[in-house]
Design a protein around this motif. Sequence first.
Motif, PDB file in Angstrom:
ATOM      1  N   TYR A  56      -1.550   8.913  -0.495  1.00  0.00           N
ATOM      2  CA  TYR A  56      -2.938   9.035  -0.065  1.00  0.00           C
ATOM      3  C   TYR A  56      -3.073   9.437   1.412  1.00  0.00           C
ATOM      4  O   TYR A  56      -3.783  10.374   1.718  1.00  0.00           O
ATOM      5  CB  TYR A  56      -3.696   7.728  -0.299  1.00  0.00           C
ATOM      6  N   CYS A  57      -2.395   8.737   2.313  1.00  0.00           N
ATOM      7  CA  CYS A  57      -2.588   9.015   3.747  1.00  0.00           C
ATOM      8  C   CYS A  57      -1.411   9.730   4.386  1.00  0.00           C
ATOM      9  O   CYS A  57      -1.505  10.175   5.518  1.00  0.00           O
ATOM     10  CB  CYS A  57      -2.905   7.728   4.509  1.00  0.00           C
ATOM     11  N   GLY A  58      -0.282   9.810   3.691  1.00  0.00           N
ATOM     12  CA  GLY A  58       0.881  10.504   4.227  1.00  0.00           C
ATOM     13  C   GLY A  58       1.750   9.685   5.158  1.00  0.00           C
ATOM     14  O   GLY A  58       2.712  10.208   5.728  1.00  0.00           O
ATOM     15  N   ALA A  59       1.438   8.394   5.322  1.00  0.00           N
ATOM     16  CA  ALA A  59       2.224   7.550   6.226  1.00  0.00           C
ATOM     17  C   ALA A  59       3.684   7.495   5.776  1.00  0.00           C
ATOM     18  O   ALA A  59       3.967   7.376   4.581  1.00  0.00           O
ATOM     19  CB  ALA A  59       1.644   6.142   6.289  1.00  0.00           C
ATOM     20  N   LYS A  60       4.580   7.598   6.745  1.00  0.00           N
ATOM     21  CA  LYS A  60       6.024   7.502   6.466  1.00  0.00           C
ATOM     22  C   LYS A  60       6.576   6.308   7.230  1.00  0.00           C
ATOM     23  O   LYS A  60       5.941   5.786   8.138  1.00  0.00           O
ATOM     24  CB  LYS A  60       6.746   8.769   6.903  1.00  0.00           C
ATOM     25  N   ASN A  61       7.779   5.916   6.857  1.00  0.00           N
ATOM     26  CA  ASN A  61       8.463   4.802   7.512  1.00  0.00           C
ATOM     27  C   ASN A  61       7.652   3.512   7.437  1.00  0.00           C
ATOM     28  O   ASN A  61       7.617   2.734   8.393  1.00  0.00           O
ATOM     29  CB  ASN A  61       8.816   5.142   8.967  1.00  0.00           C
ATOM     30  N   VAL A  62       6.956   3.336   6.310  1.00  0.00           N
ATOM     31  CA  VAL A  62       6.230   2.102   6.031  1.00  0.00           C
ATOM     32  C   VAL A  62       6.638   1.650   4.638  1.00  0.00           C
ATOM     33  O   VAL A  62       7.141   2.444   3.835  1.00  0.00           O
ATOM     34  CB  VAL A  62       4.694   2.295   6.090  1.00  0.00           C
ATOM     35  N   LYS A  63       6.415   0.376   4.358  1.00  0.00           N
ATOM     36  CA  LYS A  63       6.708  -0.123   3.018  1.00  0.00           C
ATOM     37  C   LYS A  63       5.720   0.510   2.042  1.00  0.00           C
ATOM     38  O   LYS A  63       4.511   0.484   2.250  1.00  0.00           O
ATOM     39  CB  LYS A  63       6.584  -1.645   2.982  1.00  0.00           C
ATOM     40  N   LEU A  64       6.267   1.085   0.977  1.00  0.00           N
ATOM     41  CA  LEU A  64       5.435   1.724  -0.036  1.00  0.00           C
ATOM     42  C   LEU A  64       5.506   0.930  -1.332  1.00  0.00           C
ATOM     43  O   LEU A  64       6.571   0.490  -1.733  1.00  0.00           O
ATOM     44  CB  LEU A  64       5.915   3.160  -0.282  1.00  0.00           C
ATOM     45  N   SER A  65       4.365   0.758  -1.957  1.00  0.00           N
ATOM     46  CA  SER A  65       4.323   0.039  -3.223  1.00  0.00           C
ATOM     47  C   SER A  65       3.714   0.941  -4.294  1.00  0.00           C
ATOM     48  O   SER A  65       3.222   2.029  -4.008  1.00  0.00           O
ATOM     49  CB  SER A  65       3.526  -1.260  -3.073  1.00  0.00           C
ATOM     50  N   ILE A  66       3.744   0.463  -5.507  1.00  0.00           N
ATOM     51  CA  ILE A  66       3.246   1.231  -6.647  1.00  0.00           C
ATOM     52  C   ILE A  66       1.728   1.132  -6.730  1.00  0.00           C
ATOM     53  O   ILE A  66       1.157   0.051  -6.699  1.00  0.00           O
ATOM     54  CB  ILE A  66       3.885   0.715  -7.949  1.00  0.00           C
ATOM     55  N   GLU A  67       1.104   2.290  -6.865  1.00  0.00           N
ATOM     56  CA  GLU A  67      -0.330   2.406  -7.138  1.00  0.00           C
ATOM     57  C   GLU A  67      -0.459   3.069  -8.501  1.00  0.00           C
ATOM     58  O   GLU A  67       0.166   4.103  -8.757  1.00  0.00           O
ATOM     59  CB  GLU A  67      -1.006   3.266  -6.071  1.00  0.00           C
ATOM     60  N   HIS A  68      -1.218   2.464  -9.395  1.00  0.00           N
ATOM     61  CA  HIS A  68      -1.518   3.084 -10.685  1.00  0.00           C
ATOM     62  C   HIS A  68      -2.754   3.954 -10.498  1.00  0.00           C
ATOM     63  O   HIS A  68      -3.812   3.445 -10.120  1.00  0.00           O
ATOM     64  CB  HIS A  68      -1.754   2.016 -11.755  1.00  0.00           C
ATOM     65  N   LEU A  69      -2.610   5.248 -10.733  1.00  0.00           N
ATOM     66  CA  LEU A  69      -3.721   6.174 -10.533  1.00  0.00           C
ATOM     67  C   LEU A  69      -4.906   5.798 -11.421  1.00  0.00           C
ATOM     68  O   LEU A  69      -6.029   5.658 -10.939  1.00  0.00           O
ATOM     69  CB  LEU A  69      -3.273   7.612 -10.815  1.00  0.00           C
ATOM     70  N   ILE A  70      -4.652   5.692 -12.715  1.00  0.00           N
ATOM     71  CA  ILE A  70      -5.665   5.137 -13.619  1.00  0.00           C
ATOM     72  C   ILE A  70      -5.375   3.645 -13.600  1.00  0.00           C
ATOM     73  O   ILE A  70      -4.302   3.210 -14.014  1.00  0.00           O
ATOM     74  CB  ILE A  70      -5.540   5.716 -15.042  1.00  0.00           C
ATOM     75  N   MET A  71      -6.299   2.886 -13.074  1.00  0.00           N
ATOM     76  CA  MET A  71      -6.023   1.484 -12.765  1.00  0.00           C
ATOM     77  C   MET A  71      -5.479   0.725 -13.971  1.00  0.00           C
ATOM     78  O   MET A  71      -5.940   0.878 -15.094  1.00  0.00           O
ATOM     79  CB  MET A  71      -7.266   0.811 -12.195  1.00  0.00           C
ATOM     80  N   PHE A  72      -4.496  -0.102 -13.681  1.00  0.00           N
ATOM     81  CA  PHE A  72      -3.713  -0.886 -14.632  1.00  0.00           C
ATOM     82  C   PHE A  72      -4.441  -2.202 -14.863  1.00  0.00           C
ATOM     83  O   PHE A  72      -3.985  -3.257 -14.451  1.00  0.00           O
ATOM     84  CB  PHE A  72      -2.334  -1.071 -13.981  1.00  0.00           C
ATOM     85  N   ASN A  73      -5.623  -2.118 -15.504  1.00  0.00           N
ATOM     86  CA  ASN A  73      -6.445  -3.315 -15.672  1.00  0.00           C
ATOM     87  C   ASN A  73      -7.351  -3.162 -16.890  1.00  0.00           C
ATOM     88  O   ASN A  73      -7.309  -2.156 -17.582  1.00  0.00           O
ATOM     89  CB  ASN A  73      -7.267  -3.578 -14.402  1.00  0.00           C
ATOM     90  N   ARG A  74      -8.189  -4.139 -17.119  1.00  0.00           N
ATOM     91  CA  ARG A  74      -9.023  -4.137 -18.311  1.00  0.00           C
ATOM     92  C   ARG A  74     -10.298  -3.316 -18.159  1.00  0.00           C
ATOM     93  O   ARG A  74     -11.099  -3.234 -19.085  1.00  0.00           O
ATOM     94  CB  ARG A  74      -9.352  -5.565 -18.740  1.00  0.00           C
TER      95      ARG A  74
END
Length: 185
Positions: A56-74
């Motif tokens: 999304y923002c292009g930040a590097k050298n930071v901790k990256l986590s998983i984002e579900h594009l189509i949200m992983f929810n109900r």
Amino acid sequence: MAVHNTDADSANTAVRAFLTKVGEFYLGKGFNTGNGWGKIVWKTIRDDVFGGACAYCGAKNVKLSIEHLIMFNRSEYGLHHPGNIVPVCEPCNKRSKRPDGNYATWDEHLRIVCEQHGQLSTYGVRLAAIRQHHLKGEFRYPDLSREEKEAIRVIASSLYQNIKAEVDKSLALYKELDKSFVSKR
């Protein structure tokens, strides 16, 4: 992290487990991003597809986590599938909300992030990279029909309601047992 667990927490966990299994059904194998093949795929998406940067923002050298594009929810019923995940930094992993209180789609959220970072000129490039991964890449998301999406929604909604009801029934049963046996000690 929740201060206490509720019936909704267990119901949401059940929905995510179901969405994981459906994603694995379409993938044709398990997808555990914590180890084995799934972890290798996640690292490939993070490091090779997105260059070790926040999608999304292009930040590097930071901790990256998983984002579900189509949200992983109900509410969106996004599958846990390689084509539905991108790497994001912690600030970008908080989905924006629309004025009506509903969560923004991933592409709306991307635009908001780019605007907030003064990077609107990069929106088109980032949008194209995410779409390429999501819809056309090596691990593209399944092209679900309207009927498949509706079936997933119906089952996930039923699962959520049933798990919440089971927690309530279990509490009622415990109260009955406590009244009959435990409290008589």
